[in-house]
Write an enzyme that holds these catalytic residues in place. Structure first.
Site, PDB file in Angstrom:
ATOM      1  CD  GLU A 116      -0.768  -0.217   3.784  1.00 28.81           C
ATOM      2  OE1 GLU A 116      -0.971  -1.439   3.953  1.00 28.81           O
ATOM      3  OE2 GLU A 116      -1.088   0.643   4.597  1.00 28.81           O
ATOM      4  CE  LYS A 118       7.350   5.363   5.229  1.00 31.82           C
ATOM      5  NZ  LYS A 118       7.391   6.792   5.455  1.00 31.82           N
ATOM      6  CG  ASP A 120       5.926  12.584   2.949  1.00 34.16           C
ATOM      7  OD1 ASP A 120       6.228  12.430   4.143  1.00 34.16           O
ATOM      8  OD2 ASP A 120       6.619  13.216   2.135  1.00 34.16           O
ATOM      9  CE1 TYR A 226       0.034   3.716   9.563  1.00 38.27           C
ATOM     10  CE2 TYR A 226      -0.571   5.363   7.937  1.00 38.27           C
ATOM     11  CZ  TYR A 226       0.141   4.990   9.060  1.00 38.27           C
ATOM     12  OH  TYR A 226       0.960   5.893   9.676  1.00 38.27           O
ATOM     13  CE  LYS A 314      11.017   6.565   2.625  1.00 34.74           C
ATOM     14  NZ  LYS A 314      11.922   6.897   3.667  1.00 34.74           N
ATOM     15  CB  CYS A 419      39.678  21.151  16.023  1.00 32.73           C
ATOM     16  SG  CYS A 419      38.155  21.821  16.688  1.00 32.73           S
ATOM     17  CB  CYS A 422      39.694  23.439  20.708  1.00 33.77           C
ATOM     18  SG  CYS A 422      40.022  21.814  20.010  1.00 33.77           S
ATOM     19  CB  CYS A 437      38.367  17.809  17.222  1.00 32.96           C
ATOM     20  SG  CYS A 437      38.918  18.727  18.658  1.00 32.96           S
ATOM     21  CB  CYS A 443      37.017  20.531  21.504  1.00 29.42           C
ATOM     22  SG  CYS A 443      36.315  21.183  19.974  1.00 29.42           S
TER      23      CYS A 443
HETATM   24  S1  IVH Z   1       2.519   0.946   9.048  1.00 27.04           S
HETATM   25  C1  IVH Z   1       3.837  -0.967  12.949  1.00 27.04           C
HETATM   26  N1  IVH Z   1       1.593   1.920   6.807  1.00 27.04           N
HETATM   27  O1  IVH Z   1       5.539   5.760   7.946  1.00 27.04           O
HETATM   28  C2  IVH Z   1       3.743  -0.363  11.588  1.00 27.04           C
HETATM   29  N2  IVH Z   1       2.991   3.316   8.120  1.00 27.04           N
HETATM   30  O2  IVH Z   1       8.387   5.488   8.266  1.00 27.04           O
HETATM   31  C3  IVH Z   1       3.225   0.995  11.616  1.00 27.04           C
HETATM   32  N3  IVH Z   1       3.309   5.550   7.199  1.00 27.04           N
HETATM   33  O3  IVH Z   1       5.511   5.929  11.440  1.00 27.04           O
HETATM   34  C4  IVH Z   1       3.355   1.739  10.376  1.00 27.04           C
HETATM   35  N4  IVH Z   1       2.050   5.293   5.430  1.00 27.04           N
HETATM   36  O4  IVH Z   1       3.748   7.279  10.127  1.00 27.04           O
HETATM   37  C5  IVH Z   1       2.358   2.148   7.888  1.00 27.04           C
HETATM   38  N5  IVH Z   1       0.651   2.670   4.834  1.00 27.04           N
HETATM   39  C6  IVH Z   1       1.406   2.889   5.903  1.00 27.04           C
HETATM   40  C7  IVH Z   1       2.042   4.129   6.115  1.00 27.04           C
HETATM   41  C8  IVH Z   1       2.839   4.299   7.236  1.00 27.04           C
HETATM   42  C9  IVH Z   1       2.817   6.135   6.103  1.00 27.04           C
HETATM   43  C10 IVH Z   1       4.235   6.217   8.138  1.00 27.04           C
HETATM   44  C11 IVH Z   1       3.952   6.004   9.594  1.00 27.04           C
HETATM   45  C12 IVH Z   1       5.214   5.438  10.178  1.00 27.04           C
HETATM   46  C13 IVH Z   1       6.220   5.882   9.157  1.00 27.04           C
HETATM   47  C14 IVH Z   1       7.451   5.012   9.162  1.00 27.04           C
END
Ligand code: IVH
Length: 740
Positions: A116, A118, A120, A226, A314, A419, A422, A437, A443
């Site tokens: 699914e 992710k 942002d 989610y 990612k 450095c 210092c 350093c 320092c």
């Molecule tokens: S699952 C235990 N699903 O990504 C698992 N997270 O980088 C909980 N996020 O802290 C996360 N979309 O804020 C999950 N489809 C998705 C997500 C998601 C965004 C975020 C979430 C998490 C962060 C980690």
């Protein structure tokens, strides 16, 4: 008025006021006069005051009240809010799936997963009890978040009531802002002469974390569910089933969620989502894969901050070209000299970037840590055109340099050998990519960085004492090391207070408040203290692993001190590894040689055995390797640093870490596994044993309490029998571990 009458009238008033709220705030079409609205709300408040049992959390009287006087309240998550591990390449995804199969002991065949987008945005946990939204909390540090309940109630995707939900249900998901709402918001900000937001995520975070819920209400936030935290009854047997159930309960779930059974299918869906990315209308930064079977998820469990059953794949970073104006050197808290690129500002993926990391001197010169060319061996010079990339939250980096646009007078960058803070020599040890350093505590840059880290979020996080304040206290000579923070009140006479007041805008009250905040910070959880010390390689995860393992400061210190001679031996081993690397390099072989236990124990055999046992104990802690152990043991062995730590500890009231379980059949016992296990893997057995408060050791000794012997058990079983240790088979182990 009888209770029944009150109940009926309150219900009618609640509906009346809620409908008026929706008409006014959401539909922008007021239904009644302000005076009528106020009267209805007042009447409801009167009834609720008279019959407190009728004062429900979802009552409109609980909405948008006055902003809390000071920031947000804190909420401790009953179940930690986790983050996700990252995959960048297809191969990482394949590794992830392989790792899961191995952990679960699954042979080839389908392993259903979900994939699914992710989102942002920022994560939020919503707790419902008996179908009523009780609170909403941000992730915070994963354990404690901010109470943003009033604000969350204004988000239309977040239901305040659920029907047919488990009695207790924590729904987790992402708050985000759509592209079009973001553009409108920024236009409005601009028209008012207010600051524009850099991207939709910042806008969403800024909007959710508003002290005045009315401001949040005016911002168009959205929410995708989610995941979940505590639930009193399971939502389903699979991840996909649970998400479908959340959708039934009225939550928005992402329509691009797909169930896949092979790595190829996951990757195909990833590319599919990537192609749709620009048209989604909201920001996503990757695809999250989760094991579909919740029984498998339970078996896989969690590492310190991430689940073993999920990963974020990612999207590749975004790129932009700009000119490098200058290279500056920053001195970090461990003395590392870090080169930073100052850039002509450029927008990369919607964010204006004016600094980028240059890592170290080899990187600038066009080499990696093995001495091999990177960027085709092209070095980076001031005046060059460089390509910047950023992925997610990470600090922007330089991907490439365009030598065809290099100014004629551009000179190779000469990395400083001293450095500039210092004057101490900056030394680069063999095998280390970083020049450091050597000034240590003398320092000022290191001292200030250490102090800033000490008071940062995740560490002591003292109200009114941020990086800026410690820096100015340092310059004034008031705080030279962390311990000084805690003696500040005693050393501050009225004269100094006046001085402080004049220069920094402090008043009697704010100074008093600061001292109070410092006093309450004395009570500190062990993990936080370890992290706050800012030792090299000892981050938040390692700190909590150490705290959980040792429980108290005294036990930790004692163990680390006992491991000290072994650490010396480790240093010898590092030298041996280095020699091997150099030999490999000059023979034209790969120089990627990693230190192993053999390297360590091949050294001076005179090192006392107790030290070896202590060292083994340290590196056998889940998550703690030789690198962390060397840093820990080495730092505590340095006299000046140790004295400074001791002075600090004398000021504190250190809270023992949550003890491993003591109320289970195997709590406190040392277990060794040998032979093959058929019903769970070794890793799983170890994790399960540790969860139940047992310690897992690699070899049988007098300290061993139980040996779990599977088929093929060899010398360990014989030794255990000789020592009279209880030996059990896998079924007995399952009964022991599963019965809890
Ligand atoms: S699952 C235990 N699903 O990504 C698992 N997270 O980088 C909980 N996020 O802290 C996360 N979309 O804020 C999950 N489809 C998705 C997500 C998601 C965004 C975020 C979430 C998490 C962060 C980690």
């Amino acid at each position: 008025m009888s209770f029944d009458q009150a109940q009926a009238e309150a219900a009618a008033l609640r509906d009346h006021v809620s409908a008026a709220n929706t008409a006014y705030h959401t539909e922008d079409a007021p239904q009644m006069s302000d005076a009528d609205y106020d009267a209805a709300k007042r009447r409801l408040m009167q009834i609720e005051a008279q019959f407190p049992e009728l004062a429900r959390a979802d009552s409109p009287t609980q909405k948008i009240g006055a902003a809390p006087a000071e920031g947000f309240g804190k909420i401790r998550h009953e179940q930690r809010m986790m983050s996700l591990g990252n995959a960048f390449a297809d191969e990482d995804v394949a590794d992830f799936i392989r790792g899961i199969r191995k952990y679960l002991g699954l042979s080839d065949g389908d392993l259903p997963m979900t994939a699914e987008p992710k989102i942002d945005g920022l994560s939020l946990s919503l707790r419902y009890e008996n179908g009523v939204l009780i609170y909403a909390a941000t992730r915070g540090d994963g354990e404690v978040g901010e109470n943003v309940t009033e604000n969350a109630r204004t988000i239309s995707d977040i239901p305040t009531r659920l029907t047919n939900a488990p009695d207790i249900l924590e729904v987790r998901g992402e708050v985000y802002m759509s592209h079009s709402d973001f553009a409108d918001l920024n236009a409005a900000q601009e028209a008012r002469g207010d600051k524009r937001f850099a991207n939709p995520r910042n806008a969403a975070a800024g909007s959710l974390r508003q002290l005045d819920a009315k401001v949040t209400q005016a911002r168009p936030l959205r929410f995708f569910a989610y995941a979940w935290g505590v639930v009193s009854q399971p939502l389903a047997e699979t991840q996909s089933g649970a998400i479908a159930r959340l959708a039934e309960l009225g939550f928005q779930t992402n329509p691009l969620t797909k169930r896949c059974t092979t790595v190829a299918e996951l990757i195909a869906h990833y590319h599919d989502i990537e192609h749709q990315r620009a048209d989604l209308g909201y920001d996503i930064d990757g695809v999250v894969y989760k094991v579909d079977d919740l029984a498998f998820q339970r078996r896989l469990g969690f590492r310190s901050t991430t689940p073993r059953w999920a990963i974020a794949h990612k999207f590749p970073a975004e790129l932009a070209w700009t000119r490098l104006d200058a290279i500056e050197i920053q001195v970090g808290r461990t003395g590392a000299l870090s080169p930073v690129a100052r850039l002509v500002p450029v927008t990369v993926g919607g964010v204006v970037v004016s600094n980028a990391t240059l890592h170290n001197e080899d990187y600038i010169a066009g080499r990696n840590s093995n001495g091999e060319d990177i960027r085709g061996g092209r070095d980076i010079r001031v005046g060059d055109w460089v390509q910047i990339y950023r992925a997610g939250d990470v600090i922007p980096k330089i991907a490439d340099v365009d030598v065809s646009r290099r100014p004629d007078d551009a000179q190779p960058f000469v990395f400083p050998t001293h450095c500039d803070q210092c004057g101490s020599e900056a030394i680069r040890e063999e095998g280390d990519a970083v020049r450091r350093c050597s000034g240590g505590l003398i320092c000022p840059a290191q001292a200030v960085e250490k102090l800033s880290h000490f008071v940062s979020r995740g560490a002591f996080d003292i109200d009114g004492l941020g990086a800026k304040q410690v820096e100015s206290f340092y310059e004034d000579g008031w705080i030279k090391e962390p311990a000084d923070i805690f003696t500040l009140r005693d050393r501050f006479g009225p004269g100094q207070l006046r001085q402080l007041k004049n220069r920094e805008g402090w008043g009697d009250k704010s100074a008093e408040k600061l001292f109070d905040a410092i006093d309450s910070a004395r009570k500190v959880p062990l993990a936080k203290l370890i992290f706050a010390l800012g030792l090299r390689h000892v981050g938040e995860v390692a700190s909590s692993d150490l705290a959980r393992h040792f429980g108290t400061w005294d036990v930790l210190i004692e163990a680390v001190d006992r491991a000290r001679p072994a650490e010396l031996r480790h240093t010898q081993a590092e030298a041996a590894v280095l020699r091997e690397r150099q030999a490999a390099q000059s023979a034209g072989r790969s120089a990627k040689i990693k230190p192993t236990r053999d390297h360590i124990w091949a050294q001076d055999p005179k090192v006392a055995l107790p030290a070896r046992a202590a060292w083994d104990d340290l590196v056998s802690i889940d998550g703690i390797g030789a690198v962390v152990a060397v840093s820990l043991v080495g730092s505590f062995a340095q006299e000046a640093e140790r004295a400074s730590i001791d002075r600090l500890v004398a000021q504190l009231d250190i809270q023992a870490a949550e003890k491993p379980k003591t109320d289970t059949a195997i709590a406190g016992k040392t277990i060794v596994f040998t032979g093959s296990l058929e019903k769970m893997t070794r890793a799983e057995a170890k994790a399960r044993a540790e969860e139940l408060g047992a310690k897992v050791a690699g070899s049988v000794s007098k300290k061993t309490d139980i040996l779990v012997a599977g088929p093929g058990a060899g010398s360990k079983a014989t030794k255990a029998a000789d020592l009279g240790i209880e030996v059990i088979d896998e079924d007995a182990w399952i009964a022991l571990a599963g019965a809890q």
